[in-house]
Scaffold this motif. Structure first.
Motif, PDB file in Angstrom:
ATOM      1  N   MET A  43       0.825  -1.192   0.000  1.00 12.11           N
ATOM      2  CA  MET A  43       0.000   0.000   0.000  1.00 12.11           C
ATOM      3  C   MET A  43       0.869   1.255   0.000  1.00 12.11           C
ATOM      4  O   MET A  43       0.513   2.246  -0.609  1.00 12.11           O
ATOM      5  N   GLN A  44       2.011   1.175   0.692  1.00 10.95           N
ATOM      6  CA  GLN A  44       2.907   2.322   0.750  1.00 10.95           C
ATOM      7  C   GLN A  44       3.496   2.624  -0.624  1.00 10.95           C
ATOM      8  O   GLN A  44       3.700   3.787  -0.976  1.00 10.95           O
ATOM      9  N   PHE A  45       3.758   1.575  -1.423  1.00  9.04           N
ATOM     10  CA  PHE A  45       4.283   1.775  -2.777  1.00  9.04           C
ATOM     11  C   PHE A  45       3.300   2.578  -3.620  1.00  9.04           C
ATOM     12  O   PHE A  45       3.692   3.509  -4.322  1.00  9.04           O
ATOM     13  N   TRP A  46       2.020   2.227  -3.550  1.00  9.15           N
ATOM     14  CA  TRP A  46       1.016   2.927  -4.361  1.00  9.15           C
ATOM     15  C   TRP A  46       0.856   4.369  -3.896  1.00  9.15           C
ATOM     16  O   TRP A  46       0.678   5.280  -4.717  1.00  9.15           O
ATOM     17  N   MET A  47       0.939   4.583  -2.601  1.00 10.56           N
ATOM     18  CA  MET A  47       0.808   5.947  -2.098  1.00 10.56           C
ATOM     19  C   MET A  47       1.983   6.808  -2.580  1.00 10.56           C
ATOM     20  O   MET A  47       1.782   7.945  -2.998  1.00 10.56           O
ATOM     21  N   ASN A  48       3.195   6.249  -2.543  1.00 13.35           N
ATOM     22  CA  ASN A  48       4.358   6.981  -3.034  1.00 13.35           C
ATOM     23  C   ASN A  48       4.262   7.245  -4.534  1.00 13.35           C
ATOM     24  O   ASN A  48       4.607   8.329  -5.003  1.00 13.35           O
ATOM     25  N   LEU A  49       3.802   6.251  -5.288  1.00 13.49           N
ATOM     26  CA  LEU A  49       3.675   6.411  -6.734  1.00 13.49           C
ATOM     27  C   LEU A  49       2.653   7.493  -7.085  1.00 13.49           C
ATOM     28  O   LEU A  49       2.915   8.364  -7.924  1.00 13.49           O
ATOM     29  N   VAL A  50       1.508   7.468  -6.435  1.00  9.97           N
ATOM     30  CA  VAL A  50       0.463   8.469  -6.703  1.00  9.97           C
ATOM     31  C   VAL A  50       0.943   9.856  -6.273  1.00  9.97           C
ATOM     32  O   VAL A  50       0.676  10.855  -6.945  1.00  9.97           O
ATOM     33  N   LEU A  51       1.684   9.921  -5.173  1.00 10.37           N
ATOM     34  CA  LEU A  51       2.213  11.204  -4.709  1.00 10.37           C
ATOM     35  C   LEU A  51       3.217  11.787  -5.702  1.00 10.37           C
ATOM     36  O   LEU A  51       3.193  12.987  -5.986  1.00 10.37           O
ATOM     37  N   VAL A  52       4.074  10.947  -6.276  1.00  6.96           N
ATOM     38  CA  VAL A  52       5.037  11.423  -7.272  1.00  6.96           C
ATOM     39  C   VAL A  52       4.311  11.911  -8.523  1.00  6.96           C
ATOM     40  O   VAL A  52       4.643  12.968  -9.075  1.00  6.96           O
ATOM     41  N   VAL A  53       3.306  11.165  -8.969  1.00  5.13           N
ATOM     42  CA  VAL A  53       2.540  11.586 -10.149  1.00  5.13           C
ATOM     43  C   VAL A  53       1.819  12.898  -9.877  1.00  5.13           C
ATOM     44  O   VAL A  53       1.766  13.783 -10.734  1.00  5.13           O
ATOM     45  N   GLN A  54       1.287  13.061  -8.667  1.00  2.00           N
ATOM     46  CA  GLN A  54       0.601  14.302  -8.322  1.00  2.00           C
ATOM     47  C   GLN A  54       1.565  15.487  -8.308  1.00  2.00           C
ATOM     48  O   GLN A  54       1.243  16.562  -8.828  1.00  2.00           O
ATOM     49  N   LEU A  55       2.735  15.297  -7.736  1.00  3.52           N
ATOM     50  CA  LEU A  55       3.712  16.389  -7.705  1.00  3.52           C
ATOM     51  C   LEU A  55       4.184  16.765  -9.106  1.00  3.52           C
ATOM     52  O   LEU A  55       4.309  17.946  -9.432  1.00  3.52           O
ATOM     53  N   LEU A  56       4.435  15.756  -9.953  1.00  7.21           N
ATOM     54  CA  LEU A  56       4.860  16.053 -11.323  1.00  7.21           C
ATOM     55  C   LEU A  56       3.765  16.771 -12.110  1.00  7.21           C
ATOM     56  O   LEU A  56       4.046  17.719 -12.852  1.00  7.21           O
ATOM     57  N   ALA A  76      -7.259   9.805  -5.197  1.00  8.05           N
ATOM     58  CA  ALA A  76      -6.637   8.510  -4.905  1.00  8.05           C
ATOM     59  C   ALA A  76      -5.860   8.567  -3.595  1.00  8.05           C
ATOM     60  O   ALA A  76      -5.910   7.614  -2.799  1.00  8.05           O
ATOM     61  N   LEU A  77      -5.155   9.652  -3.348  1.00 10.39           N
ATOM     62  CA  LEU A  77      -4.432   9.787  -2.076  1.00 10.39           C
ATOM     63  C   LEU A  77      -5.381   9.832  -0.891  1.00 10.39           C
ATOM     64  O   LEU A  77      -5.106   9.256   0.163  1.00 10.39           O
ATOM     65  N   ALA A  78      -6.497  10.514  -1.045  1.00  9.48           N
ATOM     66  CA  ALA A  78      -7.484  10.559   0.039  1.00  9.48           C
ATOM     67  C   ALA A  78      -8.068   9.174   0.294  1.00  9.48           C
ATOM     68  O   ALA A  78      -8.257   8.774   1.453  1.00  9.48           O
ATOM     69  N   TYR A  79      -8.328   8.425  -0.757  1.00  8.99           N
ATOM     70  CA  TYR A  79      -8.869   7.064  -0.607  1.00  8.99           C
ATOM     71  C   TYR A  79      -7.853   6.152   0.066  1.00  8.99           C
ATOM     72  O   TYR A  79      -8.190   5.395   0.981  1.00  8.99           O
ATOM     73  N   ILE A  80      -6.590   6.231  -0.378  1.00  4.59           N
ATOM     74  CA  ILE A  80      -5.547   5.380   0.198  1.00  4.59           C
ATOM     75  C   ILE A  80      -5.327   5.724   1.664  1.00  4.59           C
ATOM     76  O   ILE A  80      -5.177   4.843   2.507  1.00  4.59           O
ATOM     77  N   ALA A  81      -5.300   6.998   1.992  1.00  5.52           N
ATOM     78  CA  ALA A  81      -5.077   7.416   3.378  1.00  5.52           C
ATOM     79  C   ALA A  81      -6.235   6.995   4.283  1.00  5.52           C
ATOM     80  O   ALA A  81      -6.021   6.662   5.449  1.00  5.52           O
ATOM     81  N   ASN A  82      -7.443   6.990   3.756  1.00  9.97           N
ATOM     82  CA  ASN A  82      -8.602   6.627   4.556  1.00  9.97           C
ATOM     83  C   ASN A  82      -8.694   5.119   4.762  1.00  9.97           C
ATOM     84  O   ASN A  82      -9.210   4.663   5.776  1.00  9.97           O
ATOM     85  N   HIS A  83      -8.214   4.342   3.816  1.00  5.17           N
ATOM     86  CA  HIS A  83      -8.315   2.889   3.893  1.00  5.17           C
ATOM     87  C   HIS A  83      -6.955   2.259   4.168  1.00  5.17           C
ATOM     88  O   HIS A  83      -6.613   1.222   3.623  1.00  5.17           O
ATOM     89  N   ARG A  84      -6.178   2.899   4.996  1.00  7.17           N
ATOM     90  CA  ARG A  84      -4.867   2.373   5.361  1.00  7.17           C
ATOM     91  C   ARG A  84      -5.071   1.159   6.261  1.00  7.17           C
ATOM     92  O   ARG A  84      -6.044   1.061   6.979  1.00  7.17           O
ATOM     93  N   GLY A  85      -4.139   0.226   6.252  1.00  7.15           N
ATOM     94  CA  GLY A  85      -4.265  -1.049   6.955  1.00  7.15           C
ATOM     95  C   GLY A  85      -4.573  -0.934   8.430  1.00  7.15           C
ATOM     96  O   GLY A  85      -4.082  -0.051   9.122  1.00  7.15           O
ATOM     97  N   GLY A  86      -5.403  -1.844   8.936  1.00  7.85           N
ATOM     98  CA  GLY A  86      -5.702  -1.934  10.355  1.00  7.85           C
ATOM     99  C   GLY A  86      -6.905  -1.129  10.802  1.00  7.85           C
ATOM    100  O   GLY A  86      -7.505  -1.432  11.802  1.00  7.85           O
ATOM    101  N   SER A  87      -7.280  -0.124  10.101  1.00  2.68           N
ATOM    102  CA  SER A  87      -8.392   0.712  10.517  1.00  2.68           C
ATOM    103  C   SER A  87      -9.700   0.106  10.036  1.00  2.68           C
ATOM    104  O   SER A  87      -9.808  -0.357   8.912  1.00  2.68           O
TER     105      SER A  87
END
Length: 126
Positions: free
Chosen positions: A1-14, A72-83
């Motif tokens: 999950m962390q990989f996808w969050m980093n990938l989406v964050l890089v795409v968003q910044l670019l 996508a970042l909001a969705y990933i952050a809301n559905h992070r593991g364990g919650s």
């Protein structure tokens, strides 16, 4: 999950940096009027109207990519593991942190215990 969050964050910044660059390259509506008085050629690179269409469409595509990445970042952050998704930030707050902050009582939370200050040993004031 962390990989996808980093990938989406890089795409968003670019996409944000490209969008900033595209907006800065575009000229405003009043730029053509200044060019008619002899201050320069208004359509030297893409033609008279080609640059406006290309740059505005590119900006729209970058804006769409930026907003999709934000969702996508909001969705990933809301559905992070364990919650379970049913707890809130207030449910995750520790009672010690609430008591240390001196915040008002939170409905449904245990009340903070306030202890009176101990009298000074010097006996001043008597």
């Amino acid at each position: 999950m962390q990989f996808w969050m980093n990938l989406v964050l890089v795409v968003q910044l670019l996409s944000a940096l490209v969008m900033i660059g595209l907006v800065l390259v575009q000229h405003g509506k009043g730029a053509d009027m200044g060019a008619s008085f002899g201050s320069g050629a208004s359509g030297s690179l893409f033609g008279a109207t080609g640059s406006a269409n290309f740059l505005s469409r590119s900006t729209a595509v970058c804006a769409t990519v930026f907003f999709v990445c934000t969702l996508a970042l909001a969705y990933i952050a809301n559905h992070r593991g364990g919650s379970t998704g049913k707890e809130t930030v207030l449910d995750r707050a520790t009672p010690a942190a609430v008591a240390a902050s001196g915040a008002a009582a939170i409905p449904g939370a245990a009340p903070a215990v306030v202890t009176p200050a101990a009298p000074s040993a010097s006996g001043a004031g008597n």
